[in-house]
Write a protein that holds these residues in place. Structure first.
Motif, PDB file in Angstrom:
ATOM      1  N   HIS A 192       0.872  -1.167   0.000  1.00  0.00           N
ATOM      2  CA  HIS A 192       0.000   0.000   0.000  1.00  0.00           C
ATOM      3  C   HIS A 192       0.915   1.225   0.000  1.00  0.00           C
ATOM      4  O   HIS A 192       1.644   1.453   0.970  1.00  0.00           O
ATOM      5  CB  HIS A 192      -0.898   0.044   1.234  1.00  0.00           C
ATOM      6  CG  HIS A 192      -1.785  -1.154   1.399  1.00  0.00           C
ATOM      7  ND1 HIS A 192      -2.412  -1.781   0.346  1.00  0.00           N
ATOM      8  CD2 HIS A 192      -2.162  -1.836   2.500  1.00  0.00           C
ATOM      9  CE1 HIS A 192      -3.146  -2.791   0.803  1.00  0.00           C
ATOM     10  NE2 HIS A 192      -2.997  -2.854   2.114  1.00  0.00           N
ATOM     11  N   ILE A 193       0.873   2.007  -1.080  1.00  0.00           N
ATOM     12  CA  ILE A 193       1.739   3.181  -1.221  1.00  0.00           C
ATOM     13  C   ILE A 193       0.930   4.424  -0.879  1.00  0.00           C
ATOM     14  O   ILE A 193      -0.120   4.664  -1.471  1.00  0.00           O
ATOM     15  CB  ILE A 193       2.293   3.285  -2.649  1.00  0.00           C
ATOM     16  CG1 ILE A 193       3.075   2.023  -3.003  1.00  0.00           C
ATOM     17  CG2 ILE A 193       3.171   4.524  -2.801  1.00  0.00           C
ATOM     18  CD1 ILE A 193       3.446   1.908  -4.461  1.00  0.00           C
ATOM     19  N   THR A 194       1.412   5.223   0.071  1.00  0.00           N
ATOM     20  CA  THR A 194       0.731   6.452   0.497  1.00  0.00           C
ATOM     21  C   THR A 194       1.643   7.644   0.263  1.00  0.00           C
ATOM     22  O   THR A 194       2.807   7.623   0.664  1.00  0.00           O
ATOM     23  CB  THR A 194       0.373   6.380   1.995  1.00  0.00           C
ATOM     24  OG1 THR A 194      -0.397   5.196   2.228  1.00  0.00           O
ATOM     25  CG2 THR A 194      -0.430   7.599   2.423  1.00  0.00           C
ATOM     26  N   ILE A 195       1.094   8.678  -0.380  1.00  0.00           N
ATOM     27  CA  ILE A 195       1.843   9.908  -0.625  1.00  0.00           C
ATOM     28  C   ILE A 195       0.993  11.092  -0.184  1.00  0.00           C
ATOM     29  O   ILE A 195      -0.175  11.194  -0.563  1.00  0.00           O
ATOM     30  CB  ILE A 195       2.246  10.045  -2.102  1.00  0.00           C
ATOM     31  CG1 ILE A 195       3.219   8.927  -2.469  1.00  0.00           C
ATOM     32  CG2 ILE A 195       2.864  11.414  -2.377  1.00  0.00           C
ATOM     33  CD1 ILE A 195       3.712   8.943  -3.886  1.00  0.00           C
ATOM     34  N   ILE A 196       1.584  11.975   0.618  1.00  0.00           N
ATOM     35  CA  ILE A 196       0.910  13.191   1.081  1.00  0.00           C
ATOM     36  C   ILE A 196       1.709  14.386   0.581  1.00  0.00           C
ATOM     37  O   ILE A 196       2.919  14.469   0.804  1.00  0.00           O
ATOM     38  CB  ILE A 196       0.808  13.229   2.615  1.00  0.00           C
ATOM     39  CG1 ILE A 196       0.011  12.025   3.111  1.00  0.00           C
ATOM     40  CG2 ILE A 196       0.174  14.528   3.090  1.00  0.00           C
ATOM     41  CD1 ILE A 196       0.003  11.859   4.612  1.00  0.00           C
TER      42      ILE A 196
END
Length: 113
Positions: A102-106
């Motif tokens: 699961h790749i998360t970018i903010i």
């Protein structure tokens, strides 16, 4: 004001994905896109897609220009593992683990981050 995007169940090992995500953390969006365009890893395409989604979310929700954004946070979590079986000698079997991520970018405006 932050904008977030998450790519779930990406069929790549989290260890391999973290190598690419570490390259763009803390960079400006324009610089991160250039890095991902020339990164010779398969997962770079999924990371770039997630980054573009986070930028689009920032534009749509907060009316922020993409040039003023930086990658504030980027991380990879482990998703579910698909378990498969490979036949081995003498009728035995060994397990193959097909990992997912699961790749998360903010992203956030430069002065806020």
């Amino acid at each position: 004001m932050e904008a977030k995007a998450v790519a779930r169940y990406v069929r790549v090992s989290p260890r391999k994905a973290r190598i690419v995500v570490d390259l763009v953390r803390g960079k400006s969006v324009i610089q991160a896109r250039e890095i991902l365009a020339f990164t010779n890893r398969g997962v770079a395409e999924a990371v770039e897609k997630t980054l573009n989604s986070a930028v689009a979310n920032a534009e749509h929700q907060h009316h922020v220009r993409p040039e003023s954004l930086i990658v504030k946070t980027a991380f990879v979590d482990e998703g579910p593992t698909l378990k498969r079986i490979r036949p081995r000698a003498k009728g035995s079997a060994s397990r193959i683990r097909k990992r997912t991520s699961h790749i998360t970018i903010i992203v956030a405006p430069r002065e806020e981050a």
